[in-house]
Design a protein around this motif. Structure first.
Motif, PDB file in Angstrom:
ATOM      1  N   UNK A 187       1.023 -11.660 -10.110  1.00  0.00           N
ATOM      2  CA  UNK A 187       1.525 -11.196  -8.814  1.00  0.00           C
ATOM      3  C   UNK A 187       0.356 -10.577  -8.065  1.00  0.00           C
ATOM      4  N   UNK A 188      -0.259 -11.389  -7.223  1.00  0.00           N
ATOM      5  CA  UNK A 188      -1.377 -10.864  -6.431  1.00  0.00           C
ATOM      6  C   UNK A 188      -1.185 -11.306  -5.002  1.00  0.00           C
ATOM      7  N   UNK A 189      -0.884 -10.365  -4.163  1.00  0.00           N
ATOM      8  CA  UNK A 189      -0.733 -10.675  -2.748  1.00  0.00           C
ATOM      9  C   UNK A 189      -1.476  -9.632  -1.930  1.00  0.00           C
ATOM     10  N   UNK A 190      -1.522  -9.869  -0.651  1.00  0.00           N
ATOM     11  CA  UNK A 190      -2.306  -8.996   0.232  1.00  0.00           C
ATOM     12  C   UNK A 190      -1.806  -7.552   0.228  1.00  0.00           C
ATOM     13  N   UNK A 191      -0.508  -7.371   0.189  1.00  0.00           N
ATOM     14  CA  UNK A 191       0.024  -6.002   0.214  1.00  0.00           C
ATOM     15  C   UNK A 191      -0.410  -5.226  -1.024  1.00  0.00           C
ATOM     16  N   UNK A 192      -0.248  -5.810  -2.200  1.00  0.00           N
ATOM     17  CA  UNK A 192      -0.626  -5.126  -3.445  1.00  0.00           C
ATOM     18  C   UNK A 192      -2.125  -4.830  -3.470  1.00  0.00           C
ATOM     19  N   UNK A 193      -2.919  -5.804  -3.087  1.00  0.00           N
ATOM     20  CA  UNK A 193      -4.371  -5.609  -3.083  1.00  0.00           C
ATOM     21  C   UNK A 193      -4.771  -4.565  -2.041  1.00  0.00           C
ATOM     22  N   UNK A 194      -4.102  -4.573  -0.895  1.00  0.00           N
ATOM     23  CA  UNK A 194      -4.383  -3.573   0.138  1.00  0.00           C
ATOM     24  C   UNK A 194      -4.066  -2.161  -0.327  1.00  0.00           C
ATOM     25  N   UNK A 195      -2.937  -2.011  -0.999  1.00  0.00           N
ATOM     26  CA  UNK A 195      -2.573  -0.697  -1.537  1.00  0.00           C
ATOM     27  C   UNK A 195      -3.568  -0.274  -2.614  1.00  0.00           C
ATOM     28  N   UNK A 196      -3.993  -1.224  -3.441  1.00  0.00           N
ATOM     29  CA  UNK A 196      -4.977  -0.915  -4.487  1.00  0.00           C
ATOM     30  C   UNK A 196      -6.291  -0.441  -3.868  1.00  0.00           C
ATOM     31  N   UNK A 197      -6.746  -1.119  -2.828  1.00  0.00           N
ATOM     32  CA  UNK A 197      -7.980  -0.686  -2.163  1.00  0.00           C
ATOM     33  C   UNK A 197      -7.799   0.672  -1.492  1.00  0.00           C
TER      34      UNK A 197
END
Length: 138
Positions: free
Chosen positions: A78-88
């Protein structure tokens, strides 16, 4: 998600270096005896040693929850822009927190950065649960 994970590892090693440097300087300057570091007791420490040591330890508290949730995103695919954005956003908050803590150390500013990071971790966990539960019902 791998890149934010690596960025947190890199931050941890940077703080490790800062902590080690502060400890070496404290011994070289004669402010702390080398024997202090055997049991970490019996002597007052310079602020730089105390701050960096505490910050290093702090990187193994809330960030552990980040490492787990980010790893779950990767493992579950599960890798999408929202998850990656929150991680950053979490990584940015932790970098700001470290910068504040290890420099001018304004408690209120540090608290804002700390809480922003905590909110990001909680958001990642909630988002993961939503994604997993929606896949289970599909």
């Amino acid at each position: 998600m791998i890149y934010p994970l690596f960025a947190m590892v890199l931050l941890t090693f940077i703080v490790t270096t800062v902590t080690l440097s502060a400890r070496i300087k404290s011994v070289k300057s004669g402010r702390v005896s080398l024997s202090y570091y055997r049991l970490m007791q019996g002597q007052d420490l310079p602020d730089s040693v105390t701050k960096s040591s505490r910050h290093f330890g702090n990187l193994f508290e809330i960030p552990v929850l980040f490492y787990v949730v980010a790893t779950l995103f990767v493992v579950l695919g599960i890798e999408d822009r929202l998850a990656v954005g929150i991680a950053w956003a979490f990584v940015a908050a932790r970098c700001i927190h470290a910068l504040i803590h290890l420099t001018y150390n304004n408690v209120l500013h540090r608290l804002y950065a700390f809480m922003a990071g905590n909110v990001c971790v909680l958001a990642l966990w909630v988002y993961l649960l939503v994604r997993v539960s929606s896949q289970a019902t599909a």
